[in-house]
Design a protein around this motif. Sequence first.
Motif, PDB file in Angstrom:
ATOM      1  N   LYS A   1      45.657  39.931  43.072  1.00 64.04           N
ATOM      2  CA  LYS A   1      45.660  39.868  41.622  1.00 64.04           C
ATOM      3  C   LYS A   1      45.655  41.290  41.080  1.00 64.04           C
ATOM      4  O   LYS A   1      44.901  42.145  41.552  1.00 64.04           O
ATOM      5  CB  LYS A   1      44.423  39.116  41.110  1.00 64.04           C
ATOM      6  N   VAL A   2      46.523  41.559  40.112  1.00 63.46           N
ATOM      7  CA  VAL A   2      46.599  42.884  39.510  1.00 63.46           C
ATOM      8  C   VAL A   2      46.410  42.762  38.008  1.00 63.46           C
ATOM      9  O   VAL A   2      46.965  41.878  37.368  1.00 63.46           O
ATOM     10  CB  VAL A   2      47.942  43.570  39.840  1.00 63.46           C
ATOM     11  N   ASP A   3      45.586  43.639  37.471  1.00 65.13           N
ATOM     12  CA  ASP A   3      45.371  43.731  36.028  1.00 65.13           C
ATOM     13  C   ASP A   3      45.943  45.050  35.532  1.00 65.13           C
ATOM     14  O   ASP A   3      45.750  46.094  36.151  1.00 65.13           O
ATOM     15  CB  ASP A   3      43.877  43.661  35.687  1.00 65.13           C
ATOM     16  N   ASN A   4      46.636  44.995  34.406  1.00 58.76           N
ATOM     17  CA  ASN A   4      47.213  46.198  33.785  1.00 58.76           C
ATOM     18  C   ASN A   4      48.155  46.922  34.746  1.00 58.76           C
ATOM     19  O   ASN A   4      48.008  48.121  35.013  1.00 58.76           O
ATOM     20  CB  ASN A   4      46.122  47.144  33.305  1.00 58.76           C
ATOM     21  N   TYR A   5      49.128  46.181  35.255  1.00 57.72           N
ATOM     22  CA  TYR A   5      50.092  46.736  36.201  1.00 57.72           C
ATOM     23  C   TYR A   5      50.757  47.983  35.625  1.00 57.72           C
ATOM     24  O   TYR A   5      51.284  47.976  34.521  1.00 57.72           O
ATOM     25  CB  TYR A   5      51.145  45.690  36.542  1.00 57.72           C
ATOM     26  N   ASN A   6      50.716  49.060  36.403  1.00 57.62           N
ATOM     27  CA  ASN A   6      51.307  50.336  36.016  1.00 57.62           C
ATOM     28  C   ASN A   6      50.795  50.795  34.654  1.00 57.62           C
ATOM     29  O   ASN A   6      51.508  51.430  33.892  1.00 57.62           O
ATOM     30  CB  ASN A   6      52.833  50.246  36.010  1.00 57.62           C
ATOM     31  N   HIS A   7      49.538  50.445  34.359  1.00 57.88           N
ATOM     32  CA  HIS A   7      48.855  50.866  33.128  1.00 57.88           C
ATOM     33  C   HIS A   7      49.514  50.307  31.873  1.00 57.88           C
ATOM     34  O   HIS A   7      49.579  50.953  30.828  1.00 57.88           O
ATOM     35  CB  HIS A   7      48.762  52.389  33.066  1.00 57.88           C
ATOM     36  N   THR A   8      50.018  49.089  31.999  1.00 58.55           N
ATOM     37  CA  THR A   8      50.553  48.360  30.853  1.00 58.55           C
ATOM     38  C   THR A   8      49.783  47.053  30.724  1.00 58.55           C
ATOM     39  O   THR A   8      49.057  46.649  31.635  1.00 58.55           O
ATOM     40  CB  THR A   8      52.053  48.058  31.032  1.00 58.55           C
ATOM     41  N   ALA A   9      49.952  46.380  29.600  1.00 57.71           N
ATOM     42  CA  ALA A   9      49.228  45.127  29.365  1.00 57.71           C
ATOM     43  C   ALA A   9      49.915  43.972  30.077  1.00 57.71           C
ATOM     44  O   ALA A   9      50.270  42.948  29.489  1.00 57.71           O
ATOM     45  CB  ALA A   9      49.130  44.865  27.874  1.00 57.71           C
ATOM     46  N   VAL A  10      50.134  44.142  31.381  1.00 59.02           N
ATOM     47  CA  VAL A  10      50.799  43.135  32.203  1.00 59.02           C
ATOM     48  C   VAL A  10      49.911  42.811  33.397  1.00 59.02           C
ATOM     49  O   VAL A  10      49.515  43.717  34.143  1.00 59.02           O
ATOM     50  CB  VAL A  10      52.176  43.625  32.697  1.00 59.02           C
TER      51      VAL A  10
END
Length: 198
Positions: free
Chosen positions: A176-185
């Motif tokens: 699980k990844v939160d804020n992928y590549n420092h975006t709201a994704v």
Amino acid sequence: YSSFGLGLTQDLGVGKFSVYYTPSNAHVAGDSAGGFSTASSYVDGSNSTYEVGFRGNLGVNGLDAGLFYNSTDSNDKGLNSNSSDNYKASLKYTAGAVTVAGAMAEQETNTTATLTTKKSKSVGVAFAASKDLSLGIAHGRTDSGVVSTSQLDEKITAISVGYSLGPVGLGLSVGKVDNYNHTAVDGKTAMINLKTNF
């Protein structure tokens, strides 16, 4: 090619010290007639890179410690000028069926416009439930290094299971990844892999 360089490794007994240098660590394709790239159309994308590091057990059975630093300069001193300095420290210790690991890293990227510093930390634990079955969990966090996105720290959590079938190894991991590549994704992943030894 990616790079040509020169490296030296010295065994210190409790670990190995290494030095590496390359005069150009990358290249990019330049423009060419008809949209085709030829060997002569490749130009250096960055300048020299050097790395120094150490990895070893420091005389302790079950320990694996590492410390590395590398620096890259840019040969473009114009608007796209950039350089970077990277640090990484890691520790892993195995006692019986349990392995615990942790790492810290920092990347400083300096452009003509700004200096960006990214910091990351990760920890993981693995357990060998039997000679064939192993379980693991890991968590990592990286800050964006930019004030405007400082609240979007990337966080990754993964759980893995591995099973040996003799010459074939089966692996399953979910993450699980939160804020992928420092975006709201945010996102989730699942992967199954097979490995065969000959």
